[in-house]
Design an enzyme around this catalytic site. Structure first.
Site, PDB file in Angstrom:
ATOM      1  N   ASP A  63       0.861  -1.182   0.000  1.00 36.73           N
ATOM      2  CA  ASP A  63       0.000   0.000   0.000  1.00 36.73           C
ATOM      3  C   ASP A  63       0.900   1.235   0.000  1.00 36.73           C
ATOM      4  O   ASP A  63       2.123   1.124  -0.148  1.00 36.73           O
ATOM      5  CB  ASP A  63      -0.966  -0.031   1.188  1.00 36.73           C
ATOM      6  CG  ASP A  63      -0.255  -0.061   2.542  1.00 36.73           C
ATOM      7  OD1 ASP A  63       0.946   0.297   2.610  1.00 36.73           O
ATOM      8  OD2 ASP A  63      -0.897  -0.426   3.537  1.00 36.73           O
ATOM      9  N   LEU A  64       0.337   2.395   0.177  1.00 35.02           N
ATOM     10  CA  LEU A  64       1.113   3.638   0.108  1.00 35.02           C
ATOM     11  C   LEU A  64       2.186   3.743   1.188  1.00 35.02           C
ATOM     12  O   LEU A  64       3.155   4.479   1.026  1.00 35.02           O
ATOM     13  CB  LEU A  64       0.184   4.849   0.191  1.00 35.02           C
ATOM     14  CG  LEU A  64      -0.723   5.058  -1.023  1.00 35.02           C
ATOM     15  CD1 LEU A  64      -1.686   6.207  -0.780  1.00 35.02           C
ATOM     16  CD2 LEU A  64       0.099   5.303  -2.269  1.00 35.02           C
TER      17      LEU A  64
END
Length: 154
Positions: free
Chosen positions: A30-31
């Site tokens: 994810d980020l």
């Protein structure tokens, strides 16, 4: 002369356990650089598929011959620690039980000595109509050999 890359090296059995190595890529995270939860399931699926292939269980041939296919019928997973971008991981799979139409496989994902995730999967062999069917006898004997840490009859 063109350099030829080395052949693909799949996972391998170490005693009764199948070991499958992988690296975490950007697309897996994810980020924040943490592996997205569903990707652990993908890693486990890749490892199980590799384990079956090495054991001589040809899932594709069974499907193409109209015999049937494996389907996950039960899954439990526990997330212990996060995997991160660029981690080298090891998926360790062991056969826990062999039944007429199913097999139970326990799996752990490790980073070094640290367990990140563990799970248990029950896969049932289904007919083309989607009904449970006895897995081929040769497959059951291979799973039993794997579970007992014996040399796999291929």
């Amino acid at each position: 002369m063109v350099d030829v890359p080395p052949p693909f090296i799949p996972g391998a059995f170490v005693g009764a356990a199948h070991h499958y190595r992988l690296r975490v890529y950007f697309e897996d995270t994810d980020l924040s650089g943490i592996v997205y939860h569903a990707n652990y399931l993908r890693y486990m699926e890749r490892a199980r598929s590799d384990m079956l292939r090495i054991a001589g269980i040809d899932q594709r041939a069974a499907m193409e011959a109209g015999e049937g296919a494996w389907a996950v019928t039960d899954l439990a997973i526990k997330y212990v620690r996060p995997a991160k971008l660029d981690d080298d991981l090891l998926v360790v799979s062991t056969v826990e039980a062999v039944r007429g139409a199913s097999v139970i496989i326990a799996q752990r994902i490790l980073r070094g000595q640290d367990e990140l995730t563990n799970g248990r999967v029950t896969a049932a062999f289904l007919s083309p109509e989607g009904r449970p069917r006895r897995q081929p006898a040769g497959w059951a004997s291979r799973f039993t050999a794997i579970m007992n840490g014996e040399t796999i009859p291929c």
